[in-house]
Design an enzyme around this catalytic site. Sequence first.
Site, PDB file in Angstrom:
ATOM      1  N   TYR A 143      12.508  -3.510   9.258  1.00 12.05           N
ATOM      2  CA  TYR A 143      11.562  -4.093   8.157  1.00 12.05           C
ATOM      3  C   TYR A 143      12.145  -3.889   6.696  1.00 12.05           C
ATOM      4  CZ  TYR A 143       7.203  -4.154   5.102  1.00 12.05           C
ATOM      5  OH  TYR A 143       6.359  -4.514   4.108  1.00 12.05           O
ATOM      6  N   ASP A 238      19.859  -1.934   3.537  1.00  9.97           N
ATOM      7  CA  ASP A 238      18.701  -1.540   3.168  1.00  9.97           C
ATOM      8  C   ASP A 238      18.533  -0.100   2.985  1.00  9.97           C
ATOM      9  OD1 ASP A 238      15.170  -2.794   3.860  1.00  9.97           O
ATOM     10  OD2 ASP A 238      15.927  -1.109   2.567  1.00  9.97           O
ATOM     11  N   LYS A 266      11.744   4.445  -2.842  1.00 13.78           N
ATOM     12  CA  LYS A 266      11.026   5.647  -2.558  1.00 13.78           C
ATOM     13  C   LYS A 266      11.465   6.677  -3.101  1.00 13.78           C
ATOM     14  CE  LYS A 266      10.027   3.484   2.236  1.00 13.78           C
ATOM     15  NZ  LYS A 266       8.688   3.400   2.276  1.00 13.78           N
TER      16      LYS A 266
HETATM   17  P1  KE4 Z   1       7.890  -1.350  -0.338  1.00 14.55           P
HETATM   18  O1  KE4 Z   1       7.689  -2.651  -0.931  1.00 14.55           O
HETATM   19  O2  KE4 Z   1       6.609  -0.800   0.423  1.00 14.55           O
HETATM   20  O3  KE4 Z   1       8.145  -0.253  -1.609  1.00 14.55           O
HETATM   21  O4  KE4 Z   1       9.319  -1.232   0.426  1.00 14.55           O
HETATM   22  C1  KE4 Z   1       9.497  -1.934   1.555  1.00 14.55           C
HETATM   23  C2  KE4 Z   1      10.437  -1.422   2.293  1.00 14.55           C
HETATM   24  C3  KE4 Z   1      11.840  -2.132   2.363  1.00 14.55           C
HETATM   25  N1  KE4 Z   1      12.691  -1.559   3.180  1.00 14.55           N
HETATM   26  C4  KE4 Z   1      12.425  -0.376   3.895  1.00 14.55           C
HETATM   27  C5  KE4 Z   1      13.480   0.108   4.900  1.00 14.55           C
HETATM   28  C6  KE4 Z   1      11.097   0.129   4.057  1.00 14.55           C
HETATM   29  O5  KE4 Z   1      10.717   1.147   4.965  1.00 14.55           O
HETATM   30  C7  KE4 Z   1      10.194  -0.303   3.346  1.00 14.55           C
HETATM   31  C8  KE4 Z   1       8.740   0.270   3.271  1.00 14.55           C
HETATM   32  N2  KE4 Z   1       8.467   0.939   4.294  1.00 14.55           N
HETATM   33  C9  KE4 Z   1       7.154   0.951   4.880  1.00 14.55           C
HETATM   34  C10 KE4 Z   1       6.965   2.168   5.894  1.00 14.55           C
HETATM   35  N3  KE4 Z   1       7.951   2.074   6.770  1.00 14.55           N
HETATM   36  C11 KE4 Z   1       6.182   1.410   3.644  1.00 14.55           C
HETATM   37  C12 KE4 Z   1       4.903   1.692   3.870  1.00 14.55           C
HETATM   38  C13 KE4 Z   1       3.798   0.820   4.127  1.00 14.55           C
HETATM   39  O6  KE4 Z   1       4.110  -0.504   4.091  1.00 14.55           O
HETATM   40  O7  KE4 Z   1       2.637   1.316   3.586  1.00 14.55           O
END
Ligand code: KE4
Length: 430
Positions: A143, A238, A266
């Site tokens: 993801y 990523d 993060k």
């Molecule tokens: P954000 O747009 O949520 O800051 O980041 C997207 C993203 C991009 N790449 C990776 C590897 C990620 O894990 C994420 C977002 N992670 C999720 C949980 N695994 C965020 C939690 C959520 O969606 O509420």
Amino acid sequence: MGKKSKALFDKAKKLMPGGVNSPVRAGRAVGMDPPFISRAKGCSLWDVDGKRYIDYVCSWGPMILGHSHPAVVKALEGRISKGTSYGAPTALEVAMAEGIIEMVPSMDMVRMVNSGTEATMSAIRLARGYTGRTKIIKFEGCYHGHADSLLVCAGSGLATFAIPGCPGVPADPAGHTLSLPFNDLGRFTEAMEKHGPKVAAVIVEPVPGNMGVVLPDVAFLKGLRELTKKHGALLIFDEVISGFRVSRGGAQELYGIKPDLTCLGKIIGGGLPVGAYGGKKEIMQSMAPEGNIYQAGTLSGNPLAMAAGLATLKELRKRGVYEELEEKSAKLFSGLEEAAGSEGIQVVVNRAGSMGSLFFTDRGVTDFETVKACDAQKFRRFYASMMAEGVYLAPSAFEAWFVSTAHDWKSIGKTIESARKSFAMLSQRR
Ligand code: KE4
């Protein structure tokens, strides 16, 4: 769930889709309504009904130092009276760029954004603009945020031109994205032989955390690097989760592989909204205003996020931090495995540094197919039992547990004991 959380959730559902600002928080994957959190300190969360939890979500990764770390609090307190946002360059952004470039092996130049989604979306646009190509390859179970071109589901059969993953994603952007099985170098080689000259970029979570934690076959990662180079495509790591998590320099340091671009998020915001993308200077210079590929953001490089992120990176540069995280994580996950075994429950644990997952299965978990074959019902029962025990896990089997420096031995011991009770319950309810 406590009375106050329930009242808040009932009201929230009238005001926000599903009562949440991010879908996974609603608890639908585990069939449980979420507790509303009132405060956090160290490795603990407290909900609005006063229940304490040992937290292994850590805000989905950012809180590697635990909550309200004194250095982060001090940095924010010292900053906030100077204003919260200027929309103008600051010394903090220079310091953050310097820190990231110093810690991430492949970075010559970096740009700050406000989320991981913005980071990956911008990196994809940059790859397409820089190469003049349109196709993207991603991997099932990985993801990368919710940008249209990355919200795709892999079809069945051979390398599939992806189908939109949800309504609202037009066929066109998704149609340029191929989705392949993770860890399958043969399928990737085949796809590159077939589409290589049209591929702008291959994007991968080098250590996936979004199907639960799956460990990469290093030969697979090396193959991505070699074949992208051979065909003139860019390799994008990523590392929004794995950055500063699986080692100080992320997966690229751990495995000794340099991507062309890296996406971060993060941890570098210390819990405030942040993202970043960067890599080789000759690529990054294509971004406006130096180049003609556009990306912008009102709050990019926000002084508060920079202050919290800088304080976090400063702590992570201290001697012994990653050794401590490794020792605590090894103790936790080996304790979970031992507790499951003692209660006759078959589990597989995948761990990379201080991120890991526990799968209810008796076979290796190496890609999205083997993840999907795990016992989701058992996970739901385990999750409910652990929450009752005061251990706060991600409300989905397809997520990671995160250990922070604030997890003390007592909390880790309590977690293992709670898991043993939960495994015993599963054993009785066979
Ligand atoms: P954000 O747009 O949520 O800051 O980041 C997207 C993203 C991009 N790449 C990776 C590897 C990620 O894990 C994420 C977002 N992670 C999720 C949980 N695994 C965020 C939690 C959520 O969606 O509420």
